[in-house]
Scaffold this motif. Structure first.
Motif, PDB file in Angstrom:
ATOM      1  N   ASP A 575      38.974  33.458  63.048  1.00 58.75           N
ATOM      2  CA  ASP A 575      40.294  33.741  62.962  1.00 58.75           C
ATOM      3  C   ASP A 575      41.009  33.503  63.870  1.00 58.75           C
ATOM      4  O   ASP A 575      40.585  33.842  65.406  1.00 58.75           O
ATOM      5  N   ARG A 602      38.302  29.739  59.433  1.00 60.38           N
ATOM      6  CA  ARG A 602      38.743  30.224  57.968  1.00 60.38           C
ATOM      7  C   ARG A 602      39.944  30.432  57.945  1.00 60.38           C
ATOM      8  O   ARG A 602      40.721  30.532  56.891  1.00 60.38           O
ATOM      9  N   SER A 603      40.655  31.391  58.663  1.00 61.79           N
ATOM     10  CA  SER A 603      41.919  31.751  58.853  1.00 61.79           C
ATOM     11  C   SER A 603      42.900  31.130  59.967  1.00 61.79           C
ATOM     12  O   SER A 603      42.365  31.528  61.171  1.00 61.79           O
ATOM     13  N   CYS A 624      42.379  30.225  54.417  1.00 63.80           N
ATOM     14  CA  CYS A 624      43.684  30.608  54.457  1.00 63.80           C
ATOM     15  C   CYS A 624      44.702  30.454  55.586  1.00 63.80           C
ATOM     16  O   CYS A 624      44.275  29.994  56.769  1.00 63.80           O
ATOM     17  N   SER A 626      48.830  30.313  56.934  1.00 64.56           N
ATOM     18  CA  SER A 626      50.137  30.879  56.904  1.00 64.56           C
ATOM     19  C   SER A 626      51.193  29.900  57.644  1.00 64.56           C
ATOM     20  O   SER A 626      50.843  29.811  59.091  1.00 64.56           O
ATOM     21  N   LEU A 643      40.599  25.505  50.881  1.00 70.99           N
ATOM     22  CA  LEU A 643      41.747  26.422  50.956  1.00 70.99           C
ATOM     23  C   LEU A 643      42.230  27.240  49.888  1.00 70.99           C
ATOM     24  O   LEU A 643      42.078  26.683  48.659  1.00 70.99           O
ATOM     25  N   GLN A 644      42.234  28.452  49.860  1.00 72.50           N
ATOM     26  CA  GLN A 644      42.403  29.256  48.779  1.00 72.50           C
ATOM     27  C   GLN A 644      43.882  29.949  48.750  1.00 72.50           C
ATOM     28  O   GLN A 644      44.274  30.506  47.778  1.00 72.50           O
ATOM     29  N   HIS A 645      44.543  30.044  49.999  1.00 79.19           N
ATOM     30  CA  HIS A 645      45.844  30.668  50.139  1.00 79.19           C
ATOM     31  C   HIS A 645      46.479  30.057  51.172  1.00 79.19           C
ATOM     32  O   HIS A 645      46.127  29.665  52.245  1.00 79.19           O
ATOM     33  N   VAL A 646      47.930  29.732  50.700  1.00 79.36           N
ATOM     34  CA  VAL A 646      48.569  29.058  51.969  1.00 79.36           C
ATOM     35  C   VAL A 646      50.001  30.011  51.450  1.00 79.36           C
ATOM     36  O   VAL A 646      50.455  30.096  50.507  1.00 79.36           O
ATOM     37  N   ASN A 647      50.702  29.885  52.507  1.00 80.97           N
ATOM     38  CA  ASN A 647      51.889  30.741  52.594  1.00 80.97           C
ATOM     39  C   ASN A 647      52.916  29.853  53.212  1.00 80.97           C
ATOM     40  O   ASN A 647      53.130  29.607  54.350  1.00 80.97           O
ATOM     41  N   LEU A 664      43.093  25.785  46.079  1.00 82.93           N
ATOM     42  CA  LEU A 664      43.948  26.913  45.751  1.00 82.93           C
ATOM     43  C   LEU A 664      43.907  27.063  44.188  1.00 82.93           C
ATOM     44  O   LEU A 664      43.573  26.260  43.295  1.00 82.93           O
TER      45      LEU A 664
END
Length: 1012
Positions: A575, A602-603, A624, A626, A643-647, A664
């Motif tokens: 992270d 990972r983040s 993840c 952002s 990649l499973q989450h993007v902001n 995603l």
């Protein structure tokens, strides 16, 4: 006092005055404390009183309170909220049998208890719980002893013992104190102490019906009591002899905690005599604690831990500690030591831990040959002398009166010292540190925080493991050379060192480092394979960070406004949070891509990094990401298969984005209004939102599992892009193309690839021809054509003439130009429709349904192709009825008449909304299932006829022309009507509302502005 432990008041023959009651109340409190401590006896000091008078044992009891029965809380309420200590059974009854009485004092004990009777009782492990009103065998009889044998009481002065418990409910005492061993040898007695037959006493029921028996062995009881505290043990001890014997076991009384407890000298001495195996004693906050210890020290030979505080401790106390040869730990808190003019000496050969905290003394001398831990934290003393060769830990924190020389002499006298805390000792200098380093080679933990006179230069501590130098103004970058000499260092804290500009350390064992609020700190270089925690915060000048570690998993560098260069070689880093690092450049992407030094990342959080303009990440581990608030970013390219989450919130200037490939499952790009080029390859994506991407003209979407696509307001989206999306995403079920003005016939024709499409939204488009939709989407269930201004009646011919879209259940034609005939044909022929929206249709003039609809229905079926007939037979209801449930015609300005007779067969119609139909004059409805009708703001409504037996809600707000006679006639056949709204209906008289309820008894609520 009654037999069996029942408590009664002890009063003199003539009663007592108010002054006597005041003194007796204090005596009662002292007695209760004595009885609740499980001690051997109690003693009250003699008082000079007149000759003893005869005793009168009475019990004045109030009304029975069942809620408080048997509880200590109930006793407290009976005494006005005053807390009552638990009374031990042995303490309450032990000295009543025999005992010397002299001088007006009473000594109660149980030394003369009959041994045979007690042993016999201990073998009885069965308790009998009696019902309310049942007399206990041991409680009956005025002359019975507490143990069932009769004995005469010796005269006792009521001035010495005055237990005024007249406010205790009798039944409460019976319930709380009637649990005694039941050996079957005794039977209940009547008021004259005569035995009563069991059957009569129990009301004709046998004893098994009124008693609950349970067996508890001594071992099991001992195990249960091991979980109780001393107060709970005292409460349990009044239950029976077995529990009394178990509760006073020495195992439970090795630790005596009397903190902030009022206790007399004699009580304390008796307790210590009763339990000579006490190993821990706490007298913190006890008045005259020194006197208590001095008097009982001979019985505390097994004491190991002693805690004192809040009082005066003289030299005699410390000399008396020699009587406790096993004492290993002594704690004294917030006390005054010695006389104030002499040195206080602590001399004990077995003492291992000594804590003197927040105390006041002139000089302290510690001579303990086995002492290992010494804490003098916040103690005000001018000098300390140590003769403890085995000392390992020394704490001088906040000893402001100690001089630099005194600290040096004390510390250097301990050659085995391993831990030293001299934080907030402002007089400490580097010379003291050097002497300590040479005299204490094993020193591993050092806390010199808030020592402004030290710089740590030329200090060599090779065995140091933990170093704390918080708020040391003399620490600079030159101090790092001395710190680097400590090769075993594991933890380092340098917070608030205002002159520190850079830190460069290569320590093989360093695990934790803290750098907080360093105003001039600019450069950080750390190399440690074991580094696992780095805290860097509020370092506004920091611009370069380089970290090499094989164990670091999380890195947080938030709000480092000047940080522009970051180099990481952390193979286990997972992270990273770089939020609000406004100076980070595009080169940061190389650090977090494959081959950049963080293969396990990972983040990654890069929120509000406003200097980032081009972000390109190629990471096989990133899950993840952002980028919220990166307003300068114009180009984004992500090649992150996991990649499973993007902001992307707040990325207002993003123009080109590529997600190839990504893992995603959902993506929202509706917050990127300037996005023009989009490419997506996501094998797992199911939801994609492009709402608001008004300039999106080129889109390549390859998502084979995509089920929902929202492209609302993508006005630049062309047919080619839609065709490619339809071919690459065959599983789409929900497609929203509202306000997609560039979509034409070619694009709609490509929808034939979407075999599962059930919802299509083409609102606010310029469509004229709907045949591509009818031909390409036969499985469509929801079609929204709201505000399609260019649709004509012929555009919908295929629906009611050719039987197109046989599964269609919802149709939205709001604010279209559809004419009157097309609407009538739709309602007549499309019997499968469930929800129809005709809001704002200006060409809609009247709705009259008649018996001629059956021919239209047959015509609709005849035009259906043979291939579609099986589907139609499953989805469409039988020809004798329609499936329509909701009809909405809000804001249709030209509609004047609505007539739905029973022959129209609208058997499922449940809700009609005609709100804001200002020209509507007549409404005639016969609908058996209608439950909601909204005619609000129909200002021209004059005729209202209703035959709706299930109607529950009728809204007539602002129907200014409606007469009350018409309303009465309308609701007379609405037998289920509950809510009626006639607000702003001036022709409805408020005085006639009673008639409305007579006409419609089911009315529950009438809303009107005329109701006062």
């Amino acid at each position: 006092m009654a037999d069996g432990g029942r408590m009664k008041g002890v009063q003199g023959a003539g009663g007592g005055s108010g002054d006597e009651e005041e003194g007796n109340e204090e005596a009662r409190q002292e007695l209760e404390l004595a009885l609740s401590l499980g001690r051997r006896g109690w003693h009250l000091p003699p008082r000079q009183e007149p000759a003893p008078r005869s005793l009168n044992w009475t019990a004045v009891l109030p009304e029975w309170n069942p809620d408080a029965a048997g509880s200590s809380q109930g006793a407290e309420r009976a005494l006005g909220g005053q807390s009552i200590s638990s009374l031990g059974f042995r303490d309450m009854l032990g000295g009543i049998l025999d005992g010397p009485h002299a001088g007006g004092s009473v000594e109660v004990g149980w030394d003369n208890l009959d041994e045979e009777d007690e042993d016999r009782d201990l073998q009885n492990k069965r308790l009998r719980v009696r019902r309310f009103g049942e007399e206990s065998p041991l409680h009956s009889g005025a002359s019975a002893t507490p143990f069932g044998s009769e004995s005469s009481f010796l005269p006792i002065s009521d001035e010495c013992v005055h237990l005024k418990l007249s406010r205790f409910p009798e039944h409460e005492l019976e319930f709380g104190l009637s649990l005694f061993p039941n050996d079957g040898s005794e039977s209940p007695r009547d008021a004259n102490n005569e035995q009563v037959d069991n059957a009569e006493n129990s009301g004709g029921r046998n004893s098994e019906d009124v008693g609950i028996r349970m067996d508890l062995s001594d071992d099991l009881l001992h195990l249960i009591f091991s979980f109780l505290g001393q107060k709970d043990l005292c409460r349990a001890g009044v239950t029976c002899k077995q529990w009394r014997s178990a509760s006073v076991h020495d195992d439970f009384w090795k630790c005596l905690k009397f903190e902030n407890t009022r206790i007399s000298l004699q009580n304390f001495v008796n307790i210590c005599r009763r339990y000579p195996s006490v190993t821990e004693l706490n007298l913190h906050g006890v008045i005259n604690a020194e006197t208590l210890v001095l008097e009982a020290i001979m019985f505390l030979r097994h004491l190991k831990t002693l805690t004192m505080g809040k009082g005066q401790l003289g030299e005699a106390f410390f000399l008396a500690l020699a009587e406790c040869p096993l004492l290993t730990a002594l704690t004294v808190t917030d006390a005054s030591l010695g006389s104030g003019i002499q040195e206080v000496t602590v001399n004990h050969d077995g003492l291992r831990e000594l804590h003197i905290l927040k105390c006041r003394a002139l000089r302290i001398s510690v001579r303990c040959s086995e002492l290992q831990i010494l804490s003098l934290r916040r103690t005000g003393m001018a000098h300390v002398s140590l003769n403890s060769p085995q000392l390992l830990e020394l704490d001088f924190q906040s000893c402001h009166k100690l001089s630099d020389n005194a600290i040096r002499q004390a510390a250097t006298a301990c050659p085995l010292l391993a831990k030293l805390d001299m934080s907030s000792c402002s007089c400490v200098t580097d010379e003291t540190l050097r002497d300590i380093a040479s005299s204490c080679p094993s020193l591993s933990v050092l806390d010199a925080s808030n020592c402004p006179n030290i710089s740590f230069e030329s200090v060599r501590l090779p065995m140091l493991i933990d170093l704390r130098l918080l708020s040391c103004e003399g620490i600079t970058s030159a101090s790092m050379a001395a710190i680097a000499y400590s090769r075993l260092l594991e933890a380092l804290q340098l917070d608030n060192c205002s002159l520190l500009t850079s830190v460069s350390l290569d320590l093989p064992h360093l695990k934790n480092i803290s750098l907080v609020h360093l105003r001039k700190f600019a450069d950080l270089n750390l190399r440690s394979p074991l580094l696992s925690y780095v805290k860097v915060s509020r370092c506004s000048a920091l611009h370069r960070v380089s970290i090499t570690s094989t164990t670091l998993q999380k890195l947080v560098l938030q709000k480092q406004e000047s940080l522009s260069s970051l180099s990481l070689q952390c193979h286990n880093l997972i992270d990273v949070d770089l939020s609000d690092c406004e100076s980070l450049t595009n080169a940061i992407c190389e650090v977090f891509s494959d081959g950049g030094g963080c293969p396990m990342l990972r983040s990654l959080i890069l929120d509000n990094c406003e200097s980032l303009s081009i972000v390109e990440l190629n990471s096989s581990s990133l899950a993840c990401l952002s980028l919220a608030g990166c307003r300068s970013m114009t180009f984004l390219r992500l090649s992150c298969p996991n990649l499973q989450h993007v902001n992307l919130d707040g990325c207002d200037h993003l123009q080109s984005a590529a997600f190839c490939p990504v893992g995603l499952e959902s993506l929202n790009l509706g917050i990127c209004p300037k996005l023009s080029v989009l490419r997506i390859e996501a094998p797992n994506m199911s939801i994609l939102e492009l709402k608001g991407c008004g300039v999106l003209s080129e889109a390549s979407i390859n998502c084979p599992r995509l089920t929902s696509l929202d492209a609302s307001f993508c006005s630049q989206l062309v047919d080619d892009s839609l065709t490619r999306m339809a071919e690459a995403c065959p599983l789409i079920e929900y497609l929203i193309l509202s306000s997609c003005l560039s979509i034409g016939i070619d694009g709609l024709s490509s929808l034939h690839c979407l075999h599962k499409l059930t919802l299509l939204d083409l609102s606010y488009t310029f469509l004229v021809n709907l045949k591509p939709v009818f031909n390409s989407c036969p499985q469509l269930k929801v079609l929204k054509l709201s505000a399609c201004k260019y649709l004509s009646d012929s555009s919908l011919d295929a629906l009611y003439r050719e039987g197109a879209l046989p599964l269609l259940v919802e149709l939205d034609l709001s604010y279209t130009s559809i004419g009157q005939n097309a609407i009538e044909d739709l309602l007549a022929c499309c019997t499968n429709l469930v929800n129809v929206n005709l809001n704002g249709c200006t060409n809609f003039q009247e709705l009259v349904c008649g018996s001629d609809d059956s021919s239209s229905v047959d015509m609709a079926v005849d035009f259906c192709s043979p291939s579609s007939s099986p589907i139609k037979s499953e989805e469409i209801s039988e020809r004798s009825g329609r499936l329509l449930e909701v009809l909405s015609c809000t804001g249709c300005p030209n509609i004047k008449k609505v007539v739905i007779p029973s022959i129209a067969n609208f058997l499922h119609l449940s809700k009609i909304n005609l709100n804001l139909s200002t020209n509507l004059k007549e409404v005639d409805l016969t609908c058996s299932n209608l439950f909601m009708l909204n005619l609000s703001n129909c200002s021209s409504l004059e005729v209202l006829k209703l035959d709706c037996p299930r109607l529950t809600n009728l809204q007539l707000l602002a129907c200014t022309m409606l007469q009350e006679e018409e309303l009465e006639s309308a609701i007379s056949l609405c037998r289920a009507l509950e809510i009626l709204n006639v607000h702003s209906c001036p022709k409805i008289n408020a005085l006639d509302f009673g008639r409305l309820r007579l006409i419609c008894p089911s009315l529950m609520r009438i809303q009107s502005s005329l109701i006062s």
